[in-house]
Design a protein around this motif. Sequence first.
Motif, PDB file in Angstrom:
ATOM      1  N   ARG A 122       0.840  -1.207   0.000  1.00  0.00           N
ATOM      2  CA  ARG A 122       0.000   0.000   0.000  1.00  0.00           C
ATOM      3  C   ARG A 122       0.873   1.255   0.000  1.00  0.00           C
ATOM      4  N   ARG A 160      -5.735   3.201 -14.220  1.00  0.00           N
ATOM      5  CA  ARG A 160      -6.755   2.675 -13.308  1.00  0.00           C
ATOM      6  C   ARG A 160      -6.374   2.963 -11.854  1.00  0.00           C
ATOM      7  N   GLN A 161      -5.118   2.665 -11.489  1.00  0.00           N
ATOM      8  CA  GLN A 161      -4.687   2.910 -10.109  1.00  0.00           C
ATOM      9  C   GLN A 161      -4.636   4.400  -9.797  1.00  0.00           C
ATOM     10  N   LYS A 163      -6.474   6.826 -11.042  1.00  0.00           N
ATOM     11  CA  LYS A 163      -7.857   7.294 -10.856  1.00  0.00           C
ATOM     12  C   LYS A 163      -8.400   6.819  -9.515  1.00  0.00           C
ATOM     13  N   GLN A 164      -8.123   5.567  -9.185  1.00  0.00           N
ATOM     14  CA  GLN A 164      -8.591   4.989  -7.929  1.00  0.00           C
ATOM     15  C   GLN A 164      -8.012   5.741  -6.721  1.00  0.00           C
ATOM     16  N   GLU A 165      -6.747   6.103  -6.802  1.00  0.00           N
ATOM     17  CA  GLU A 165      -6.067   6.746  -5.678  1.00  0.00           C
ATOM     18  C   GLU A 165      -6.332   8.250  -5.570  1.00  0.00           C
ATOM     19  N   THR A 166      -6.443   8.923  -6.709  1.00  0.00           N
ATOM     20  CA  THR A 166      -6.557  10.390  -6.686  1.00  0.00           C
ATOM     21  C   THR A 166      -7.959  10.901  -6.970  1.00  0.00           C
ATOM     22  N   GLY A 167      -8.765  10.059  -7.599  1.00  0.00           N
ATOM     23  CA  GLY A 167     -10.096  10.500  -8.003  1.00  0.00           C
ATOM     24  C   GLY A 167     -10.108  11.214  -9.343  1.00  0.00           C
ATOM     25  N   THR A 169      -8.383  11.445 -13.466  1.00  0.00           N
ATOM     26  CA  THR A 169      -7.600  10.787 -14.506  1.00  0.00           C
ATOM     27  C   THR A 169      -6.248  11.494 -14.570  1.00  0.00           C
TER      28      THR A 169
END
Length: 187
Positions: A122, A160-161, A163-167, A169
């Motif tokens: 993580r 993908r990661q 976007k997932q982490e920061t919200g 693109t």
Amino acid sequence: MITQEFKIKGMICSRCLKVLNNELNATGAKVLDIQLGKVVINYRPEKINRSIIEHIIVGNEFEIITSDNEILGEQTKRWIINYIYNSDLNTKLSSYLNSHINKSYSFISDNFSKIFEYTVERYALTIKIERAKELIEMGELNFTEIAYCLGYQNLSALSRQFKQETGDTMKKYKEKRGVRTPLDKIR
């Protein structure tokens, strides 16, 4: 003269070394050795005392650590940062840490999780995302080159990661210059 070693949490870069070296020397202490996570000083107790030294360390947003497990945790953080910033990322992180810390990966990982309450993986992902932000802001590489630079097999995996982490693109981040987190503030 007293010679004392301090183990320090939060030292992750050469500027950290420079700041502490300059401030400790300004008090009249003599810095005998300084490296990430550690400083050894020599001082006269009639001129300065331990509380002044501790004040300088804490005043620069570092922490003094005494537990062997905390020291190992901080070393692990520094090696993860080094892995992401200075290696080719072809070696697995677990092998990299094992070879640099000389302990089994399961021991390193368990200790890290106990100290910081999140996993090595993580933390490494969070550092990778911060590195991606930095590379985006530098503007020298396109998104695909950034993905390969960070050890991803393709751009979609990083996208993908990210976007997932920061919200956001990666493109949106580039347009609005999102917020970066200093590496020493990542918990």
